[in-house]
Enzyme design. Structure first.
Site, short mmCIF file in Angstrom:
data_model
loop_
_atom_site.label_atom_id
_atom_site.label_comp_id
_atom_site.label_asym_id
_atom_site.label_seq_id
_atom_site.Cartn_x
_atom_site.Cartn_y
_atom_site.Cartn_z
N HIS A 1 -1.90 -2.23 -9.62
CA HIS A 1 -2.84 -1.62 -8.81
C HIS A 1 -4.14 -2.83 -8.67
CE1 HIS A 1 -5.61 1.00 -7.18
NE2 HIS A 1 -4.64 1.71 -6.56
N HIS B 1 0.97 -1.26 0.06
CA HIS B 1 0.11 -0.08 -0.19
C HIS B 1 0.85 1.23 -0.03
CE1 HIS B 1 -3.51 2.31 0.52
NE2 HIS B 1 -3.87 2.05 1.61
N LYS C 1 8.25 -8.84 -7.04
CA LYS C 1 7.25 -7.93 -7.06
C LYS C 1 8.04 -6.70 -6.98
CE LYS C 1 2.81 -9.14 -6.64
NZ LYS C 1 1.59 -9.11 -6.00
N ASP D 1 2.88 5.70 -6.42
CA ASP D 1 3.78 5.68 -5.63
C ASP D 1 5.30 5.93 -6.40
OD1 ASP D 1 2.78 5.68 -2.96
OD2 ASP D 1 2.02 3.71 -3.39
N ARG E 1 -18.60 -6.68 9.53
CA ARG E 1 -18.15 -8.13 9.97
C ARG E 1 -18.61 -9.27 9.19
NH1 ARG E 1 -17.70 -13.09 11.44
NH2 ARG E 1 -17.47 -13.51 13.66
N1 COA Z 1 5.78 -6.54 -9.94
C1 COA Z 1 5.77 -7.52 -10.72
N2 COA Z 1 4.83 -8.31 -10.84
C2 COA Z 1 3.49 -7.91 -10.61
C3 COA Z 1 3.37 -6.41 -9.68
C4 COA Z 1 4.66 -5.84 -9.57
N3 COA Z 1 4.41 -4.72 -9.01
N4 COA Z 1 2.01 -6.36 -9.60
C5 COA Z 1 1.48 -7.19 -10.13
N5 COA Z 1 2.18 -8.27 -10.64
C6 COA Z 1 1.91 -9.26 -11.47
C7 COA Z 1 1.70 -10.84 -10.23
O1 COA Z 1 3.14 -11.24 -10.06
C8 COA Z 1 0.75 -11.40 -10.81
O2 COA Z 1 1.37 -12.38 -11.79
P1 COA Z 1 0.90 -13.74 -12.15
O3 COA Z 1 -0.50 -13.75 -12.69
O4 COA Z 1 2.08 -14.19 -13.22
O5 COA Z 1 1.23 -14.23 -10.84
C9 COA Z 1 -0.22 -10.46 -11.78
O6 COA Z 1 0.82 -9.34 -11.87
C10 COA Z 1 -1.32 -10.05 -10.80
O7 COA Z 1 -1.15 -9.46 -9.71
P2 COA Z 1 -1.78 -9.60 -8.29
O8 COA Z 1 -0.81 -9.38 -7.13
O9 COA Z 1 -2.56 -10.67 -8.32
O10 COA Z 1 -2.56 -8.34 -8.34
P3 COA Z 1 -3.46 -7.42 -7.24
O11 COA Z 1 -4.44 -6.79 -7.92
O12 COA Z 1 -3.79 -8.57 -6.25
O13 COA Z 1 -2.34 -6.46 -6.57
C11 COA Z 1 -0.73 -4.83 -5.95
C12 COA Z 1 -2.16 -5.38 -6.77
C13 COA Z 1 -1.06 -3.16 -5.90
C14 COA Z 1 -0.80 -5.55 -4.64
C15 COA Z 1 0.28 -5.38 -6.82
O14 COA Z 1 0.26 -4.92 -8.09
C16 COA Z 1 1.62 -5.17 -6.02
O15 COA Z 1 2.00 -5.78 -5.10
N6 COA Z 1 2.40 -4.03 -6.49
C17 COA Z 1 3.75 -3.53 -5.86
C18 COA Z 1 3.20 -2.72 -4.66
C19 COA Z 1 2.94 -1.41 -5.00
O16 COA Z 1 3.18 -0.73 -5.82
N7 COA Z 1 1.76 -0.92 -4.25
C20 COA Z 1 1.12 0.16 -4.27
C21 COA Z 1 -0.15 0.19 -4.84
S1 COA Z 1 -1.01 1.94 -5.12
#
Ligand code: COA
Length: 379
Positions: A270, A222, A264, A321, A365
């Site tokens: 996002h 986040h 990651k 970010d 909840r």
């Molecule tokens: N770097 C590398 N791969 C990424 C990635 C990243 N920052 N974000 C997503 N992916 C990949 C995942 O590995 C996954 O690949 P797969 O299908 O081969 O396993 C796919 O994209 C989907 O990702 P997922 O984590 O399921 O998406 P999500 O919607 O749950 O996650 C975040 C969203 C923000 C948690 C994720 O993109 C992330 O961890 N980003 C980095 C942290 C960040 O910048 N957070 C700030 C958000 S505003």
């Protein structure tokens, strides 16, 4: 319960209405109370946007004058908060300091146990006014510097920079900081805002909800991502003598290696936006101005190199970010201070949601599906 019925991470689940902001990933747009965030960033001060989030309308000149006067009264660092901060080691994370300071401010607030809409609004404005002093002083004490008194002749953003660095800043730097505050202010039911709403839903108080929200924001998935972006830049190595192209080439190699290792990379991706974050173009323009202002093309090289390589390999776009990290670095903030800057801004959105949740409350909840051992009995 079938596994497909479980919405892990609440992905895709709509849990309530909100009138505070609208995120539309299809049109790549973000509205605060109906206004596109890009327009607000181009035309408004952060004070005006804070007023909008709480009151639903932009202030008239008279309303703005009253509001900014109120904000200026609350800017000085509370001496008890200063004592508590001083008691914390400089090795503690600035987000822990922030979280502790909000908790202290809550316990000391004369309206602590009053959760009426009027009291919540008053507490929100007080927190908004008080946070820059906390964030600024915490960075200063780590550098062995004293607290800097606020200045009434400066607006919120200029005063924030003043209290952090004890020096005046160029108008373009103040403007870029103001833009970052506006873009960070609000983003619907993200993890920290939802945390604040969950806490509010139990009829707990506003400062408890904000304290919990800070805990949620700290994580690198986040808000902690802005800090993590800078760690990536540091790991690749910032070389001020390098050209934009040289830096971009090294960043590309780093990204290809990171993705090959299935890492990651923070600052990309996002949960809601899958074709790019609506806030990034505005913040990237602010970063470009800072790169030109400080004469640091090699940082743009690292930025471009990572972005291009990620796009080519996985078509994953940067989130807000990503440009804020290097922007705050250029302004002189220490990397661990980046997420507390996000806190200072997001306090506005969190508290707008707290007021909204309290006004039409239902205890949050959800249910869980049990997958532990079957019932058994103590021998
Ligand atoms: N770097 C590398 N791969 C990424 C990635 C990243 N920052 N974000 C997503 N992916 C990949 C995942 O590995 C996954 O690949 P797969 O299908 O081969 O396993 C796919 O994209 C989907 O990702 P997922 O984590 O399921 O998406 P999500 O919607 O749950 O996650 C975040 C969203 C923000 C948690 C994720 O993109 C992330 O961890 N980003 C980095 C942290 C960040 O910048 N957070 C700030 C958000 S505003």
């Amino acid at each position: 319960m079938a596994i497909e019925d479980i919405k892990k991470g609440l992905a895709g689940v709509v849990v309530d209405y909100t009138a505070v902001s609208k995120v539309n990933p299809d049109t790549n747009s973000l509205l605060y109370r109906g206004y596109p965030v890009q327009e607000l960033a181009a035309a408004c001060s952060f004070e005006e946007v804070a007023y909008l989030l709480w009151n639903g309308e932009l202030p008239t000149p008279e309303q703005l004058a009253g509001f900014t006067a109120r904000e200026r009264v609350g800017r000085a660092l509370d001496p008890v908060v200063q004592q508590v901060i001083d008691a914390l080691p400089t090795t503690s994370h600035p987000m822990d300091v922030c979280r502790t300071a909000v908790s202290v401010l809550g316990a000391r607030h004369e309206l602590a146990e009053d959760s009426s809409p009027e009291a919540n609004l008053a507490k929100s404005v007080d927190l908004f006014a008080a946070m820059p002093a906390v964030v600024a002083y915490d960075q200063r004490r780590r550098r062995g510097q004293d607290v800097v008194a606020p200045r009434d002749d400066l607006d919120y953003s200029a005063n924030f920079l003043w209290m952090t660095f004890g020096e005046d800043h160029a108008p373009e730097v103040i403007d870029a900081f103001n833009v970052s505050m506006i873009l960070y202010a609000e983003h619907s039911f993200n993890a920290s805002t939802f945390t604040a709403r969950v806490i509010t839903s139990s009829l707990s108080d506003l400062h408890s909800a904000v304290t919990g929200a800070i805990g949620a924001l700290k994580g690198p998935l986040h808000g902690g991502a802005n800090e993590a972006v800078m760690h990536t830049f540091d790991e690749i190595g910032i070389r001020s003598e390098e050209s934009l192209d040289e830096a971009a080439a090294r960043a590309k190699v780093w990204m290809e290696d990171a993705l090959a290792k299935k890492k990651k990379v923070m600052g990309f991706g996002h949960r809601v936006y899958k074709h790019g974050d609506s806030r990034v173009p505005t913040m990237k323009a602010a970063l470009d101005k800072m790169i030109a202002h400080y004469g640091r093309p090699e940082l743009l090289g690292l930025y471009n190199g990572l972005e291009t390589a990620m796009d080519a390999a996985k078509a994953i776009k940067p989130n807000l970010d990503y440009p804020t990290g290097p922007t705050y670095h250029l302004m002189g903030f220490d990397t661990p201070t980046f997420t507390p800057l996000f806190v200072a801004s997001r306090i506005t959105g969190w508290t707008a949601h707290i007021v909204e949740q309290a006004a039409a409350n239902s205890l949050i909840r959800p249910l869980s599906a049990y997958n532990g051992v079957d019932e058994r009995h103590v021998p």
